[in-house]
Every structure is written in C-alpha cells, then in structure tokens.
Design a protein around this motif. Sequence first.
Motif, PDB file in Angstrom:
ATOM      1  N   SER A  47      69.596  56.211  49.163  1.00  0.00           N
ATOM      2  CA  SER A  47      68.934  57.423  49.661  1.00  0.00           C
ATOM      3  C   SER A  47      69.485  58.666  48.970  1.00  0.00           C
ATOM      4  O   SER A  47      68.739  59.573  48.584  1.00  0.00           O
ATOM      5  CB  SER A  47      69.103  57.537  51.175  1.00  0.00           C
ATOM      6  N   LEU A  48      70.811  58.724  48.798  1.00  0.00           N
ATOM      7  CA  LEU A  48      71.413  59.868  48.117  1.00  0.00           C
ATOM      8  C   LEU A  48      70.994  59.920  46.649  1.00  0.00           C
ATOM      9  O   LEU A  48      70.773  61.004  46.097  1.00  0.00           O
ATOM     10  CB  LEU A  48      72.939  59.790  48.225  1.00  0.00           C
ATOM     11  N   THR A  93      70.004  60.790  59.953  1.00  0.00           N
ATOM     12  CA  THR A  93      71.253  61.478  60.299  1.00  0.00           C
ATOM     13  C   THR A  93      72.405  61.067  59.393  1.00  0.00           C
ATOM     14  O   THR A  93      73.203  61.917  58.951  1.00  0.00           O
ATOM     15  CB  THR A  93      71.637  61.192  61.759  1.00  0.00           C
ATOM     16  N   THR A  94      72.504  59.781  59.079  1.00  0.00           N
ATOM     17  CA  THR A  94      73.585  59.290  58.221  1.00  0.00           C
ATOM     18  C   THR A  94      73.495  59.895  56.828  1.00  0.00           C
ATOM     19  O   THR A  94      74.496  60.331  56.252  1.00  0.00           O
ATOM     20  CB  THR A  94      73.536  57.754  58.118  1.00  0.00           C
ATOM     21  N   VAL A  95      72.284  59.936  56.289  1.00  0.00           N
ATOM     22  CA  VAL A  95      72.075  60.517  54.957  1.00  0.00           C
ATOM     23  C   VAL A  95      72.359  62.015  54.986  1.00  0.00           C
ATOM     24  O   VAL A  95      73.013  62.552  54.094  1.00  0.00           O
ATOM     25  CB  VAL A  95      70.645  60.249  54.470  1.00  0.00           C
ATOM     26  N   ALA A  96      71.887  62.698  56.026  1.00  0.00           N
ATOM     27  CA  ALA A  96      72.086  64.140  56.150  1.00  0.00           C
ATOM     28  C   ALA A  96      73.571  64.489  56.234  1.00  0.00           C
ATOM     29  O   ALA A  96      74.024  65.463  55.620  1.00  0.00           O
ATOM     30  CB  ALA A  96      71.346  64.671  57.372  1.00  0.00           C
ATOM     31  N   ASN A  97      74.339  63.686  56.973  1.00  0.00           N
ATOM     32  CA  ASN A  97      75.780  63.936  57.105  1.00  0.00           C
ATOM     33  C   ASN A  97      76.503  63.727  55.779  1.00  0.00           C
ATOM     34  O   ASN A  97      77.410  64.484  55.420  1.00  0.00           O
ATOM     35  CB  ASN A  97      76.377  63.042  58.182  1.00  0.00           C
ATOM     36  N   ALA A  98      76.110  62.691  55.047  1.00  0.00           N
ATOM     37  CA  ALA A  98      76.740  62.425  53.749  1.00  0.00           C
ATOM     38  C   ALA A  98      76.308  63.460  52.706  1.00  0.00           C
ATOM     39  O   ALA A  98      77.087  63.825  51.827  1.00  0.00           O
ATOM     40  CB  ALA A  98      76.371  61.017  53.274  1.00  0.00           C
ATOM     41  N   PHE A  99      75.088  63.946  52.831  1.00  0.00           N
ATOM     42  CA  PHE A  99      74.552  64.941  51.903  1.00  0.00           C
ATOM     43  C   PHE A  99      75.235  66.293  52.103  1.00  0.00           C
ATOM     44  O   PHE A  99      75.556  66.987  51.140  1.00  0.00           O
ATOM     45  CB  PHE A  99      73.047  65.071  52.118  1.00  0.00           C
ATOM     46  N   GLY A 100      75.468  66.663  53.353  1.00  0.00           N
ATOM     47  CA  GLY A 100      76.055  67.967  53.657  1.00  0.00           C
ATOM     48  C   GLY A 100      74.995  69.042  53.585  1.00  0.00           C
ATOM     49  O   GLY A 100      74.112  69.114  54.423  1.00  0.00           O
ATOM     50  N   ASP A 101      75.062  69.872  52.566  1.00  0.00           N
ATOM     51  CA  ASP A 101      74.008  70.854  52.299  1.00  0.00           C
ATOM     52  C   ASP A 101      73.751  70.883  50.799  1.00  0.00           C
ATOM     53  O   ASP A 101      74.490  70.291  50.015  1.00  0.00           O
ATOM     54  CB  ASP A 101      74.394  72.250  52.815  1.00  0.00           C
ATOM     55  N   LEU A 102      72.679  71.555  50.417  1.00  0.00           N
ATOM     56  CA  LEU A 102      72.244  71.504  49.017  1.00  0.00           C
ATOM     57  C   LEU A 102      73.298  72.042  48.061  1.00  0.00           C
ATOM     58  O   LEU A 102      73.550  71.441  47.013  1.00  0.00           O
ATOM     59  CB  LEU A 102      70.936  72.288  48.866  1.00  0.00           C
TER      60      LEU A 102
END
Length: 237
Positions: A47-48, A93-102
């Motif tokens: 996903s990342l 949620t898991t992807v968003a947490n690992a992504f952080g912010d742009l």
Amino acid sequence: MYGQQRQLAYAPTPYSYTPAPSTSATINLDEEVKLSTTSAERDLYESLAEVYSIIITLEALEKAYLKDSITESEYTETCSRLLKQYKSNLQDTTVANAFGDLETFKQEWDMECPRATERIRLGLPATVEQPSMKPAAQGSDSNAKSSLIVTATENFITLLDAIKIGMLEKDVLHPLLVDIIQAVNKVTDQDFENKSKIIQWLITLNQMKAAEKLSEDQAREIQFEIQQAYHGFKATL
C-alpha cells in the motif's frame, strides 16, 4: 630467527577481525532479503509503495498538462482517478499511521514533487480548480447560460442550508463545495470577490478525515465566507 617466522597474510592492527567460520557459513549473499514476514506487513508495504507511485505519477501528469502533452479531458480523468486512489489507500488506519503525513513521507523517501503536493493538498484537478478557457455558453447562448447560473445559485444555497442545519462533516461539505466551484467555472472563467475562499475551504476540508466535523467557530466562518463568495459571484453576472 626472523626469517623462520610465518608471514602473515595481512598487516595486523588492533582492530583486525577474522570472522568465525560458523558465523560466515550461515550467511547466504544470494538469498533475497524479505521486508515482511507476515501477510499484514506485506499488504502494508504494498500500500505504501502504491502511494509512492501515485505521487510520482501525479507529478509527471501535472508536468505533462502544463506542457500541453495531454488533453484536458485525459488529464481530468487521470488526475481524478489518482486522487481517489491516494485517498482510498490512506483510508486504512494502519497505512495512514505508517504514512504519517505527506511532508514526512516525502522527506523519508527523498521525494521532490511540488506539483503533486499542491494537487493532493487541494484534492481537485487543475481543470476543476480553475478553467483554462471561457465556457461555450458565454455570449452565444443566453438560455444555456441562464441555466448554468441557476445551477450555481442552487449549489450555493444547498451548501449554506447544510451548514445552517448542522451538517458539518467533511464527507457532506466537501462534495457540495466541489459542485459550487465546478458550477461557477461553467458560468465564468473570471475571478470574482472571495472566490479564493471556496478554494481555501476545499483545501481545509480535504485535509480532514471523512467523519471529522467543522468546529462551531469554523462553521460560522465558512458560512460567512461562502455567503461573501456568493455575493461576489452574483456581482459578476
């Protein structure tokens, strides 16, 4: 006596190290290193990687559009799809947490993509944000233009009514703002007073999660500024 000493294969230093045979024998340099050990980790990395490729593709698409290497319709369709895919990946949620912010993600992976960053920040293709040519209805067909004006007016009223009755969620207000900016751009390609406020609220809402709501202060502010933009739009007619 010195001539009988065994010659060393290398010059010894205090930090010389000879790997133990048992340790070196367990390392296979031809073996593929796996980033993940579970299916969940593999899905996360995929996903990342997808998000990374979307950002890079968006940057290339923006450059192609500026160089007229792609038609407006192709650009709009492709950009809209990429933005949807970007948002869809980060809804996990898991992807968003690992992504952080742009900005953090870009810094971590050494990404230089200013055009893609701006497009993601707004959440709309450039053709929707600001039309590049005058609508066909202007001047030549007054009936068609009148219909477009009515549609734009209805979109303003719909948004203001939604705010008044407390519908302040991002997933309610953002589509209504998109309808407004698309409608007014079909009527006129000229900037009008407080039109920029519509864009700014699109950016603000685009940074929020779908279920997030505007605060009471934000609700009063958006209501006031959209009313001012509506008056500015009517003044151009």
